[in-house]
Design an enzyme around this catalytic site. Structure first.
Site, PDB file in Angstrom:
ATOM      1  CB  SER A  38      -0.940   0.014   1.212  1.00 39.33           C
ATOM      2  OG  SER A  38      -0.212  -0.145   2.417  1.00 39.33           O
ATOM      3  CG  ASP A  44      -3.929   5.569   6.650  1.00 38.94           C
ATOM      4  OD1 ASP A  44      -2.736   5.552   6.996  1.00 38.94           O
ATOM      5  OD2 ASP A  44      -4.379   4.820   5.764  1.00 38.94           O
ATOM      6  CG  HIS A  72      -0.841   3.955   4.334  1.00 37.73           C
ATOM      7  ND1 HIS A  72      -2.110   3.558   4.704  1.00 37.73           N
ATOM      8  CD2 HIS A  72      -0.220   2.863   3.810  1.00 37.73           C
ATOM      9  CE1 HIS A  72      -2.269   2.275   4.407  1.00 37.73           C
ATOM     10  NE2 HIS A  72      -1.144   1.829   3.870  1.00 37.73           N
TER      11      HIS A  72
END
Length: 365
Positions: free
Chosen positions: A39, A322, A325
């Site tokens: 991610s 978040d 990340h």
């Protein structure tokens, strides 16, 4: 402090733009960039699979030119910015929606929640594209490039000049080793043994990549995964301190990854391999970050932002967008240091990405 932070960030953007303009006019430093990872690099591949690890909704992408895309941050990822610094005029497209001759410039195979191990992330995110499957997708791309360029020799000449960026392994810890209720790995391996098992598996995959004429490789070490707000919350640390057990385990992996770079360079398995140490920059107020252990957006149990939630307004001062990340501001700083490590010499080994690009063009420095 707010004024100092804004001044620092403004100067930083000027510096970034200056570096970018050195290579943005004319062709890119390398003909193509191929991206493997999770991610931290995913630009939309998970949008097309059944998974809970998706970031294709606001507030993700709130500062990205086209809005939400699947990038798990407010703006660009590290590799997005590295691509710009290399002179690419467009972002490298995700494998899921590559078309036409886009593949000649490179492809992004990264998938949120993916790991080196196939099972990693599957029990928490339902599905992802593990590294082995990303390699399979790359082989599909290579076959298409052979067809487009008219033969193996032409494809080899093209692909051997490209840059291959591999940033993966975080989820093998956060969504595997440190999930004992879901995975047995922590009862089977010590942290040392687990890191070695990951490196052995990664090495096999990278040698498969080498057989597709990849010769210039960027291997990225792990962040301090125990400092992510999600991990701090999961451990119930009310004082906001990092989970040092997780950081220590990630460090073992990164040290072994750096040793793998030495091994590859000694054996010339790849023409040149470099290592990026993402933890070499202390992300605190000295570089403009005043909030280091809390997320900018309200987060779900998996650490991703709640859809359509309102994020913080001072995003340039937050380390995390978040619960997992980093913000684009962090990505900017780390990407620039990875590309040109003159201000942060401990970030890259044995050379930075800019020098690797020069090496590719026959001008090793």
């Amino acid at each position: 402090m707010a004024c100092e932070t804004k001044t620092w960030f403004g100067l930083y953007l000027v510096f970034l733009a200056a570096c970018y303009m050195q290579h943005c006019v004319g062709s890119s430093q390398v003909p193509c960039l191929f991206i493997f990872g999770d991610s931290f690099s995913d630009s939309g591949n998970n949008n097309y699979i059944e998974t809970t690890a998706k970031a294709n909704y606001l507030p993700f992408g709130i500062d990205f030119p086209t809005g939400p895309t699947g990038r798990a941050t407010n703006g660009r990822t590290k590799v997005d910015i590295i691509g710009e610094l290399l002179g690419f005029k467009k972002f490298i497209p995700p494998f899921a929606n590559t078309t036409g001759y886009d593949i000649l410039k490179g492809v992004n195979y990264a998938s949120s929640s993916a790991g080196i191990r196939y099972e990693t992330g599957k029990k928490t995110a339902i599905n992802n594209i593990a590294l082995g499957l990303q390699l399979q997708n790359h082989i599909i791309t290579v076959s298409r490039i052979v067809a487009r360029l008219g033969g193996l020799r032409q494809a080899q000449n093209h692909l051997s000049k490209c840059l291959y960026y591999v940033y993966i392994g975080t989820n093998d810890y956060a969504l595997n080793y440190f999930q004992p209720d879901l995975y047995p790995t922590s009862s089977i391996y010590t942290p040392e043994q687990y890191a070695q098992a990951l490196i052995v598996e990664l090495s096999v995959y990278l040698q498969v990549l080498h057989k597709t004429w990849a010769s210039k490789l960027v291997l990225v070490g792990l962040d301090n995964i125990g400092c992510a707000p999600l991990e701090i919350a999961n451990e119930g640390k009310l004082n906001g301190s990092c989970v040092e057990e997780q950081n220590a385990a990630a460090l073992i992996f990164s040290q072994k990854l750096r040793s793998l770079v030495d091994e590859f360079n000694a054996l010339r398995i790849f023409s040149k391999t470099i290592f990026i140490n993402t933890t070499a920059i202390t992300l605190d107020s000295s570089v403009g970050f005043t909030v280091t252990n809390a997320s900018c957006c309200p987060t779900k149990d998996n650490g991703f932002c709640f859809p359509d939630s309102i994020p913080c307004t001072d995003r340039n001062e937050y380390v995390y967008f978040d619960g997992i990340h980093p913000t684009e501001a962090v990505n900017n700083l780390v990407a620039l240091a990875s590309y040109d490590s003159s201000s942060y010499p401990d970030v890259t080994y044995p050379m930075d990405i800019n020098k690797l690009a020069q090496f590719i063009n026959g001008k090793e420095t």
